[in-house]
Design an enzyme around this catalytic site. Sequence first.
Site, PDB file in Angstrom:
ATOM      1  N   LYS A 154       7.005   0.536 -11.045  1.00 26.05           N
ATOM      2  CA  LYS A 154       6.726  -0.541 -10.097  1.00 26.05           C
ATOM      3  C   LYS A 154       5.362  -0.262  -9.472  1.00 26.05           C
ATOM      4  O   LYS A 154       5.171   0.738  -8.790  1.00 26.05           O
ATOM      5  CB  LYS A 154       7.811  -0.622  -9.017  1.00 26.05           C
ATOM      6  N   LYS A 165       7.479  -3.574 -13.386  1.00 26.76           N
ATOM      7  CA  LYS A 165       7.200  -4.636 -12.417  1.00 26.76           C
ATOM      8  C   LYS A 165       5.797  -4.419 -11.841  1.00 26.76           C
ATOM      9  O   LYS A 165       5.517  -3.315 -11.370  1.00 26.76           O
ATOM     10  CB  LYS A 165       8.246  -4.613 -11.290  1.00 26.76           C
TER      11      LYS A 165
END
Length: 323
Positions: free
Chosen positions: A194, A247
């Site tokens: 992320k 992400k």
Amino acid sequence: MTRRPRRNRQSEVIRNMVQENNLTMNDFILPVFIVEGQNQRIEIASMPGVNRFSIDTLLEEINSCVELGIKAFAPFGAIPENLKDKMATESHNPEGLYVRAIREIKKNFPDVVLMTDVAMDPYSSDGHDGIVMNGEILNDETLEVLGKMALAQAQAGADIVGPSDMMDGRVGHIRKVLDVNGFQKVGIMSYTAKYASAFYGPFRDALDSAPKSGDKKTYQMNTANSREALIEAALDTEEGADYLMVKPALSYLDIIKLLRDNSNLPIAAYNISGEYAMVKAAAQKGWIDGEKAMVEILMSIKRAGADIILTYFAKEFAQYLRK
């Protein structure tokens, strides 16, 4: 010329026969936003077509999505400011908005899969994913809160918990908490890679969860790094993750490919709010064909190696498939 690649492009039937990747509704998880109240359906200004729902209207929305073939959802709760504190205690309140919503969804739709969010920021008065002390994000102390959150969500009916906090060791801690309490069947989809991205803005608008001070660069990954993702993937795998997530998706297609090539676990990718908003804004201006852009973006994520795609386009794509 003995080789003419255009021969395999000369008709739609031939193009479809040799198509290497296909998108189906089995590929998608639809994120949904929840607020307190009754009969609430509030469009998010920075995410055209995406709404915040009260639990009653969310159940109606899920029903319409299920009829379109959407089978998996990722709920996120928008928590009133007065319920936020430094320890995010509302995050594991069994009667809090988020845990109640999970129970209601599973009661009404027992066959859908719910992937929940494990992170402090929507519940924290500091707006960070960890406990803040003297300007520092405390890692190990935060794990205790994350474990309580994951357990409360599992007890409410979560099928998969999604630690999105990027604290070190959180997958192992959550796995231990779930197993000790009899939730061995609950999966963990770790937000493995992320990144500290500029594309999260509309999501933070939706949840009012932006940091009150500083940024998230001491725990979210440096956007310049790729090899670091392999370190995170190895640790999450060792600690018991069932799925690895990248992400954002669109700016990190290389990372999706990197994890796909180096892991046998299912790879997920989150086509995030800013990526969605850019397409919608350009389409509203008439600068691009929004539907074609949607399909191309989703296919690029699939082509890069994602088995699972979290996207706000899931319902629109389901409607597109039915044309």
